[in-house]
Design a protein around this motif. Structure first.
Motif, PDB file in Angstrom:
ATOM      1  N   GLY A 142      36.468  -7.412 -10.725  1.00  0.00           N
ATOM      2  CA  GLY A 142      36.949  -6.529 -11.787  1.00  0.00           C
ATOM      3  C   GLY A 142      37.597  -5.265 -11.267  1.00  0.00           C
ATOM      4  O   GLY A 142      38.048  -4.431 -12.048  1.00  0.00           O
ATOM      5  N   GLY A 143      37.632  -5.100  -9.942  1.00  0.00           N
ATOM      6  CA  GLY A 143      38.192  -3.900  -9.334  1.00  0.00           C
ATOM      7  C   GLY A 143      37.097  -2.945  -8.903  1.00  0.00           C
ATOM      8  O   GLY A 143      36.033  -2.870  -9.523  1.00  0.00           O
ATOM      9  N   LEU A 144      37.364  -2.204  -7.840  1.00  0.00           N
ATOM     10  CA  LEU A 144      36.350  -1.300  -7.294  1.00  0.00           C
ATOM     11  C   LEU A 144      36.022  -0.142  -8.229  1.00  0.00           C
ATOM     12  O   LEU A 144      34.893   0.361  -8.225  1.00  0.00           O
ATOM     13  CB  LEU A 144      36.786  -0.783  -5.929  1.00  0.00           C
ATOM     14  N   GLY A 145      36.978   0.268  -9.061  1.00  0.00           N
ATOM     15  CA  GLY A 145      36.697   1.326 -10.025  1.00  0.00           C
ATOM     16  C   GLY A 145      35.604   0.914 -10.998  1.00  0.00           C
ATOM     17  O   GLY A 145      34.684   1.693 -11.298  1.00  0.00           O
ATOM     18  N   ILE A 146      35.683  -0.302 -11.467  1.00  0.00           N
ATOM     19  CA  ILE A 146      34.653  -0.804 -12.394  1.00  0.00           C
ATOM     20  C   ILE A 146      33.326  -0.967 -11.665  1.00  0.00           C
ATOM     21  O   ILE A 146      32.265  -0.626 -12.195  1.00  0.00           O
ATOM     22  CB  ILE A 146      35.106  -2.118 -13.058  1.00  0.00           C
ATOM     23  N   LYS A 147      33.361  -1.477 -10.434  1.00  0.00           N
ATOM     24  CA  LYS A 147      32.117  -1.636  -9.674  1.00  0.00           C
ATOM     25  C   LYS A 147      31.427  -0.283  -9.503  1.00  0.00           C
ATOM     26  O   LYS A 147      30.217  -0.175  -9.698  1.00  0.00           O
ATOM     27  CB  LYS A 147      32.407  -2.274  -8.312  1.00  0.00           C
ATOM     28  N   ARG A 148      32.198   0.749  -9.155  1.00  0.00           N
ATOM     29  CA  ARG A 148      31.624   2.096  -9.027  1.00  0.00           C
ATOM     30  C   ARG A 148      30.991   2.548 -10.341  1.00  0.00           C
ATOM     31  O   ARG A 148      29.915   3.140 -10.352  1.00  0.00           O
ATOM     32  CB  ARG A 148      32.707   3.097  -8.629  1.00  0.00           C
ATOM     33  N   ARG A 149      31.674   2.304 -11.452  1.00  0.00           N
ATOM     34  CA  ARG A 149      31.146   2.719 -12.760  1.00  0.00           C
ATOM     35  C   ARG A 149      29.843   2.001 -13.086  1.00  0.00           C
ATOM     36  O   ARG A 149      28.900   2.620 -13.584  1.00  0.00           O
ATOM     37  CB  ARG A 149      32.166   2.439 -13.861  1.00  0.00           C
ATOM     38  N   LEU A 150      29.802   0.690 -12.837  1.00  0.00           N
ATOM     39  CA  LEU A 150      28.588  -0.071 -13.134  1.00  0.00           C
ATOM     40  C   LEU A 150      27.424   0.411 -12.278  1.00  0.00           C
ATOM     41  O   LEU A 150      26.302   0.586 -12.788  1.00  0.00           O
ATOM     42  CB  LEU A 150      28.835  -1.570 -12.919  1.00  0.00           C
ATOM     43  N   LEU A 151      27.669   0.628 -10.997  1.00  0.00           N
ATOM     44  CA  LEU A 151      26.603   1.124 -10.134  1.00  0.00           C
ATOM     45  C   LEU A 151      26.169   2.528 -10.537  1.00  0.00           C
ATOM     46  O   LEU A 151      24.974   2.852 -10.510  1.00  0.00           O
ATOM     47  CB  LEU A 151      27.051   1.080  -8.670  1.00  0.00           C
ATOM     48  N   ALA A 152      27.116   3.375 -10.945  1.00  0.00           N
ATOM     49  CA  ALA A 152      26.779   4.739 -11.377  1.00  0.00           C
ATOM     50  C   ALA A 152      25.897   4.715 -12.622  1.00  0.00           C
ATOM     51  O   ALA A 152      24.996   5.553 -12.754  1.00  0.00           O
ATOM     52  CB  ALA A 152      28.050   5.546 -11.636  1.00  0.00           C
ATOM     53  N   ILE A 153      26.141   3.771 -13.528  1.00  0.00           N
ATOM     54  CA  ILE A 153      25.265   3.622 -14.697  1.00  0.00           C
ATOM     55  C   ILE A 153      23.820   3.457 -14.247  1.00  0.00           C
ATOM     56  O   ILE A 153      22.897   3.970 -14.865  1.00  0.00           O
ATOM     57  CB  ILE A 153      25.698   2.426 -15.569  1.00  0.00           C
ATOM     58  N   GLU A 154      23.649   2.747 -13.112  1.00  0.00           N
ATOM     59  CA  GLU A 154      22.319   2.444 -12.596  1.00  0.00           C
ATOM     60  C   GLU A 154      21.812   3.509 -11.623  1.00  0.00           C
ATOM     61  O   GLU A 154      20.757   3.342 -11.019  1.00  0.00           O
ATOM     62  CB  GLU A 154      22.343   1.071 -11.926  1.00  0.00           C
ATOM     63  N   GLY A 155      22.585   4.585 -11.445  1.00  0.00           N
ATOM     64  CA  GLY A 155      22.149   5.664 -10.562  1.00  0.00           C
ATOM     65  C   GLY A 155      22.485   5.449  -9.101  1.00  0.00           C
ATOM     66  O   GLY A 155      21.905   6.104  -8.234  1.00  0.00           O
ATOM     67  N   VAL A 156      23.394   4.535  -8.791  1.00  0.00           N
ATOM     68  CA  VAL A 156      23.830   4.270  -7.422  1.00  0.00           C
ATOM     69  C   VAL A 156      25.265   4.768  -7.310  1.00  0.00           C
ATOM     70  O   VAL A 156      26.134   4.314  -8.054  1.00  0.00           O
ATOM     71  CB  VAL A 156      23.749   2.768  -7.079  1.00  0.00           C
ATOM     72  N   TYR A 157      25.501   5.693  -6.373  1.00  0.00           N
ATOM     73  CA  TYR A 157      26.821   6.331  -6.297  1.00  0.00           C
ATOM     74  C   TYR A 157      27.495   6.074  -4.964  1.00  0.00           C
ATOM     75  O   TYR A 157      26.867   6.094  -3.915  1.00  0.00           O
ATOM     76  CB  TYR A 157      26.681   7.843  -6.522  1.00  0.00           C
ATOM     77  N   PHE A 158      28.796   5.818  -5.037  1.00  0.00           N
ATOM     78  CA  PHE A 158      29.654   5.658  -3.869  1.00  0.00           C
ATOM     79  C   PHE A 158      30.819   6.617  -4.010  1.00  0.00           C
ATOM     80  O   PHE A 158      31.331   6.835  -5.093  1.00  0.00           O
ATOM     81  CB  PHE A 158      30.199   4.221  -3.784  1.00  0.00           C
TER      82      PHE A 158
END
Length: 159
Positions: A142-158
């Motif tokens: 889905g693209g790295l932007g979406i992956k970052r957003r999904l992980l950020a929802i879970e409290g994991v940040y890149f």
């Protein structure tokens, strides 16, 4: 075959359902809604109410585990990888090599990555929680932007 959309401030998801259950989730950014390619697909918010509701709750940070009937079509290997993805806890990440080891195929990192990328129901099966062995974000269908957003929802940040 049925579909509906979930919209967010960053884009959203197209949710597809067949007679068995949710068969696809297509994530998108910037309101560029992908539409089903086949005439046989019909929009049905009432039939997809539960799936859309769970996705909304997840995107709002209110849902950690999905409880949806899924209609998964894949090889035995892909199904094994997708089942292993479900075991990755919310808010954590694993590497492709850790995922390969979890299915007793420690040398199959590339094949695991391929199966991960073919996951038809991202988010419901959390393929976004898989990262590179070096701690990098890795790839995402889905693209790295979406992956970052999904992980950020879970409290994991890149970065």
């Amino acid at each position: 075959m049925l579909y509906d959309n979930v919209e967010t401030e960053w884009g959203g998801a197209l949710v597809l359902m067949d007679e068995v259950g949710v068969s696809g989730i297509k994530l998108y950014e910037d309101k560029d809604i992908p539409m089903p390619l086949f005439d046989r697909w019909r929009r049905s918010p009432s039939d997809l109410r539960e799936a859309v509701g769970q996705l909304r709750a997840y995107f709002a940070g209110e849902l950690r585990n999905f409880d949806l009937p899924l209609s998964l079509k894949g090889t035995d290997f892909q199904l094994k990888v997708w089942n292993a993805l479900k075991a990755i806890p919310y808010g954590t990440t694993v590497s492709y090599s850790q995922l390969a080891a979890a299915i007793d195929k420690p040398k199959a990192c590339r094949a695991v990555g391929g199966a991960n990328g073919r996951n038809p129901v991202p988010v419901a099966i959390p393929c976004h929680r898989v990262i590179g062995a070096d701690g990098s974000l890795g790839g995402y269908s889905g693209g790295l932007g979406i992956k970052r957003r999904l992980l950020a929802i879970e409290g994991v940040y890149f970065d």
